[in-house]
Design a protein around this motif. Structure first.
Motif, short mmCIF file in Angstrom:
data_model
loop_
_atom_site.label_atom_id
_atom_site.label_comp_id
_atom_site.label_asym_id
_atom_site.label_seq_id
_atom_site.Cartn_x
_atom_site.Cartn_y
_atom_site.Cartn_z
N UNK A 1 6.95 2.50 7.36
CA UNK A 1 8.28 2.99 7.75
C UNK A 1 8.28 4.51 7.93
N UNK A 2 7.54 5.21 7.09
CA UNK A 2 7.41 6.65 7.21
C UNK A 2 6.75 7.02 8.54
N UNK B 1 -4.50 -9.95 -3.36
CA UNK B 1 -4.24 -8.61 -2.84
C UNK B 1 -3.02 -8.49 -1.95
N UNK B 2 -2.42 -9.63 -1.58
CA UNK B 2 -1.33 -9.55 -0.62
C UNK B 2 -0.19 -8.64 -1.06
N UNK B 3 0.34 -8.86 -2.26
CA UNK B 3 1.54 -8.11 -2.67
C UNK B 3 1.27 -6.62 -2.79
N UNK C 1 1.92 -1.33 -0.41
CA UNK C 1 1.32 -0.11 0.12
C UNK C 1 1.80 0.13 1.55
N UNK C 2 1.86 -0.95 2.33
CA UNK C 2 2.33 -0.83 3.71
C UNK C 2 3.78 -0.38 3.78
N UNK D 1 -5.79 -3.54 -2.99
CA UNK D 1 -4.61 -3.48 -2.14
C UNK D 1 -3.65 -2.36 -2.50
N UNK D 2 -3.91 -1.67 -3.65
CA UNK D 2 -3.05 -0.54 -3.99
C UNK D 2 -3.63 0.73 -3.37
#
Ligand SMILES: *[C@@H]1O[C@H](CO)[C@@H](O)[C@H](O)[C@H]1NC(C)=O
Length: 196
Positions: free
Chosen positions: A134-135, A121-123, A128-129, A173-174
């Motif tokens: 940044x937003x 799930x990391x990638x 997603x992060x 993770x998505x």
């Protein structure tokens, strides 16, 4: 009551580490509680305890040290300094925080392969992060009045933790997997044709 309320920011200023730890513990417990609510099962307090433990033991301290390092390396609030900090945060801060969350949860839950979730799930989570933080950070610094920033960041942190808890429990993770779970009927409609 009012006096107590006004004393809070002052106490937080005098005990920055402690208030950071309390904030992380509360925020992450609440984030897990929201995720459990949305999932609709019976409350799982063991799960909430795991999330709070990982947050208090690792993330509160890591964030405390990392933010201070970052501020020392790139001081100030010029647009350039802010952008540099956002980039460093995404390049260095986020991967460590995500990895620690998945690994820490697996350890506390006694899973056989403590790196399995991380590998799977990391990638997705990192991507997603990248679409989210940044937003949040750039609007925080450019649009949100100073007195609202802590609350603003807290709210988005709370939503992010709910997302992380969902990803750890049943998502991949998505952001898509999390949104689909909020609309189970639509998900069924989408899946139905392929069942035929
Ligand atoms: C939002 O701004 C405040 C101060 O202006 C800062 O302490 C905080 O870290 C920022 N949050 C994010 C997520 O950038």
């Amino acid at each position: 009551m009012a006096g107590w309320w006004w004393a809070l920011p002052r106490a937080a200023g005098r005990h920055p580490w402690l208030s950071n730890v309390l904030l992380y513990g509360a925020l992450c417990s609440a984030g897990d509680a929201l995720q459990q609510r949305l999932s609709g099962g019976p409350p799982d307090w063991r799960q909430t305890r795991c999330v709070a433990t990982v947050a208090v033991v690792f993330h509160a301290n890591y964030n405390y040290v990392w933010q201070r390092l970052l501020e020392r390396a790139v001081p100030g609030r010029t647009p350039r300094a802010i952008l540099t900090k956002v980039l460093w945060d995404q390049a260095m801060g986020a991967p460590v925080a995500i990895s620690a969350f998945y690994t820490g949860m697996s350890i506390l839950q006694g899973k056989d392969d403590i790196f399995l979730d991380l590998k799977q799930k990391f990638w997705n989570t990192y991507k997603s992060g990248l679409m989210y933080w940044p937003f949040v950070q750039l609007t925080n610094f450019s649009l949100v009045p100073v007195q609202w920033r802590t609350a603003y960041t807290g709210l988005f942190g709370f939503l992010w933790v709910s997302f992380l808890c969902y990803s750890q429990q049943s998502g991949d993770g998505t952001l898509k997997s999390a949104f689909t779970s909020l609309h189970p009927k639509e998900a069924n409609q989408v899946e139905r044709p392929s069942e035929k």
